[in-house]
Write an enzyme that holds these catalytic residues in place. Structure first.
Site, PDB file in Angstrom:
ATOM      1  N   GLU A 131    -113.527 -55.097 -30.225  1.00 55.31           N
ATOM      2  CA  GLU A 131    -112.220 -54.706 -30.971  1.00 55.31           C
ATOM      3  C   GLU A 131    -111.456 -54.103 -30.457  1.00 55.31           C
ATOM      4  O   GLU A 131    -109.944 -54.426 -29.998  1.00 55.31           O
ATOM      5  CB  GLU A 131    -112.622 -54.535 -32.664  1.00 55.31           C
ATOM      6  CG  GLU A 131    -112.837 -55.901 -33.553  1.00 55.31           C
ATOM      7  CD  GLU A 131    -114.224 -55.970 -33.245  1.00 55.31           C
ATOM      8  OE1 GLU A 131    -114.339 -57.183 -32.990  1.00 55.31           O
ATOM      9  OE2 GLU A 131    -115.179 -55.210 -33.100  1.00 55.31           O
ATOM     10  N   HIS A 143    -117.944 -57.931 -44.793  1.00 55.80           N
ATOM     11  CA  HIS A 143    -116.798 -59.074 -44.429  1.00 55.80           C
ATOM     12  C   HIS A 143    -115.685 -59.187 -45.485  1.00 55.80           C
ATOM     13  O   HIS A 143    -114.880 -59.322 -46.099  1.00 55.80           O
ATOM     14  CB  HIS A 143    -117.887 -60.078 -44.456  1.00 55.80           C
ATOM     15  CG  HIS A 143    -118.239 -60.442 -43.050  1.00 55.80           C
ATOM     16  ND1 HIS A 143    -119.629 -59.510 -43.534  1.00 55.80           N
ATOM     17  CD2 HIS A 143    -118.312 -61.405 -42.297  1.00 55.80           C
ATOM     18  CE1 HIS A 143    -121.020 -59.906 -42.370  1.00 55.80           C
ATOM     19  NE2 HIS A 143    -120.070 -60.670 -41.319  1.00 55.80           N
TER      20      HIS A 143
END
Length: 337
Positions: free
Chosen positions: A57, A126
Site C-alpha cells: 500500500e 476488512h
C-alpha cells in the site's frame, strides 16, 4: 446500475476523456478488483493505464503521488480501507503537503478509492471505518457516497480535483438497494435507480450535502450506508425528521447543516465508525458552536461501539433501528435515557 457499476462507469468515462487517468491496485487490472469495480478497464484501455500492483500500500500510494506530480491523474485502489495504514505516511507527509511545500509548483491530483465499513462480516481486518483519521489532515479531501448516482458523479469530480481525495465506498450497499433490517428497499435509493444513473459523463460538486428527506422536528446527519438506515428508521416513527446526506466530510457543507439545525432545533448524528474521536464528534462541536441558541435539546450521537469490529456480531455493532429509534424519541419527545 448498482454502486459498483456506477463506479466502473465513472472510471470508464474519465479514462476515455483523459489519457492521463490511470487506474491500478492489487488485483485491479486483469481480475477487475475483488469487488469487480475495475472490470473490463484493462481490456479496453491496456495494461499501461489499468494494471495490477504488488501487495504494498505504501508503494501504491507513493507511486500515485509521483504520478500526480508528473502530470497524470492516478486512481489507485486500496483493496480494503483496513489496509490503508501502511500508506498513511505517503498520504499525510507527501500527498497532502505537496502543493504547499512546493509553493504550488506541484500538485497531487490522486483519488484513492477504497471499500470501507461493514457488510461482509469482515471483522477487524476488512470492515473498519477509518474516515475520521483523514479528515484531520489538512490538504486531504474525504468523500463518501450513499447511492449509485452520487458515487459516479462524486468520483468524477474527485478525479478532476487537483487535490488528493480519499474516496471511501460503503461496501454494504455495493451490490444493490439497502435492505438491512427490512424486507424491501427504502428511500432514498429508489430515487436513484438505474434509469437515473446516466452512462455518460456528469459530476456532483464536492462539498455539497444532499437533503434526502425534508423535515421540521430534528436534523439527522449521516453518510454512506447510515443515510439509508436513518431514513428507514424515520419512516417507522411519527417524527418529522430532516435527513441530510453529507456526501463529503472534507470539504463539509456546514451551511446546509447550520440552516437545517436552526430550523429544527435538534440534531442527531449517525455513523458506523467508533464513537470516540469519530467524525460525529467534530459535527457535534460545529453544530454547538454555530447553532447553540437555536438548540432545544442536547445533540445526540448514535455510532459504532468503542471496540474492535466484531465478526459474528456485526449487525449488533451497526447503528440500527433500536438505537437510532430510541435516540430520535429521546431528542424529540424528551424521554429519559
Amino acid at each position: 446500475m448498482n454502486m459498483i457499476e456506477a463506479i466502473n462507469s465513472a472510471l470508464d468515462n474519465m479514462m476515455e476523456r483523459d489519457d492521463n487517468v490511470v487506474v491500478f491496485g492489487e488485483d485491479a487490472g486483469y481480475f477487475g478488483g475483488v469487488f469487480r469495480a475495475t472490470a473490463g478497464l484493462q481490456e479496453k484501455y491496456g495494461k499501461t493505464r489499468c494494471f495490477d500492483t504488488p501487495i504494498t500500500e505504501c508503494g501504491i500510494i507513493g507511486a500515485a503521488v509521483g504520478m500526480g506530480a508528473y502530470g497524470l491523474r492516478p486512481v489507485p485502489e486500496i483493496q480494503f480501507a483496513d489496509y490503508i495504514y501502511p500508506g498513511m505516511d505517503q498520504l499525510i507527509s507527501e500527498a497532502a503537503r505537496l502543493r504547499y511545500r512546493s509553493a504550488g509548483e506541484f500538485i497531487a491530483p490522486l483519488t484513492v478509492r477504497s471499500p470501507f465499513g461493514g457488510g461482509i462480516f469482515g471483522g477487524q481486518t476488512h470492515s473498519q471505518s477509518p474516515e475520521a483519521m483523514f479528515t484531520h489532515v489538512a490538504g486531504l479531501k474525504t468523500v463518501i457516497p450513499s447511492t449509485p448516482y452520487d458515487a459516479k458523479g462524486l468520483l468524477i469530480a474527485s478525479i478532476e480535483d487537483n487535490d488528493p481525495v480519499l474516496f471511501f465506498e460503503p461496501k454494504r450497499i455495493y451490490n444493490g438497494p439497502f435492505t438491512g433490517y427490512y424486507d424491501k428497499p427504502v428511500e432514498p435509493w429508489s430515487k436513484f435507480d438505474s434509469a437515473n444513473v446516466p452512462d455518460d459523463y456528469y459530476r456532483i460538486e464536492l462539498g455539497k450535502a444532499n437533503i434526502v428527506r425534508p423535515g421540521t422536528e430534528v436534523t439527522i446527519l449521516a453518510y454512506g450506508t447510515m443515510v439509508h438506515v436513518a431514513n428507514a428508521v424515520v419512516a417507522e416513527h411519527d417524527i418529522d425528521a430532516e435527513v441530510i446526506d453529507l456526501r463529503t466530510l472534507v470539504p463539509l457543507d456546514i451551511e446546509t447543516i447550520e440552516e437545517s439545525v436552526k430550523k429544527t432545533g435538534r440534531c442527531l448524528i449517525v455513523h458506523e465508525a467508533t464513537r470516540t474521536s469519530g467524525f460525529g464528534a467534530e459535527l457535534s462541536a460545529l453544530v454547538q458552536e454555530r447553532c447553540f441558541y437555536h438548540l432545544e435539546a442536547p445533540i445526540e450521537r448514535v455510532t459504532g461501539f468503542d471496540t474492535p469490529y466484531p465478526h459474528s456480531l456485526e449487525w449488533a455493532y451497526f447503528p440500527g433501528p433500536v438505537r437510532i429509534g430510541e435516540a430520535l424519541e429521546k431528542i424529540v419527545k424528551g424521554l429519559k435515557s
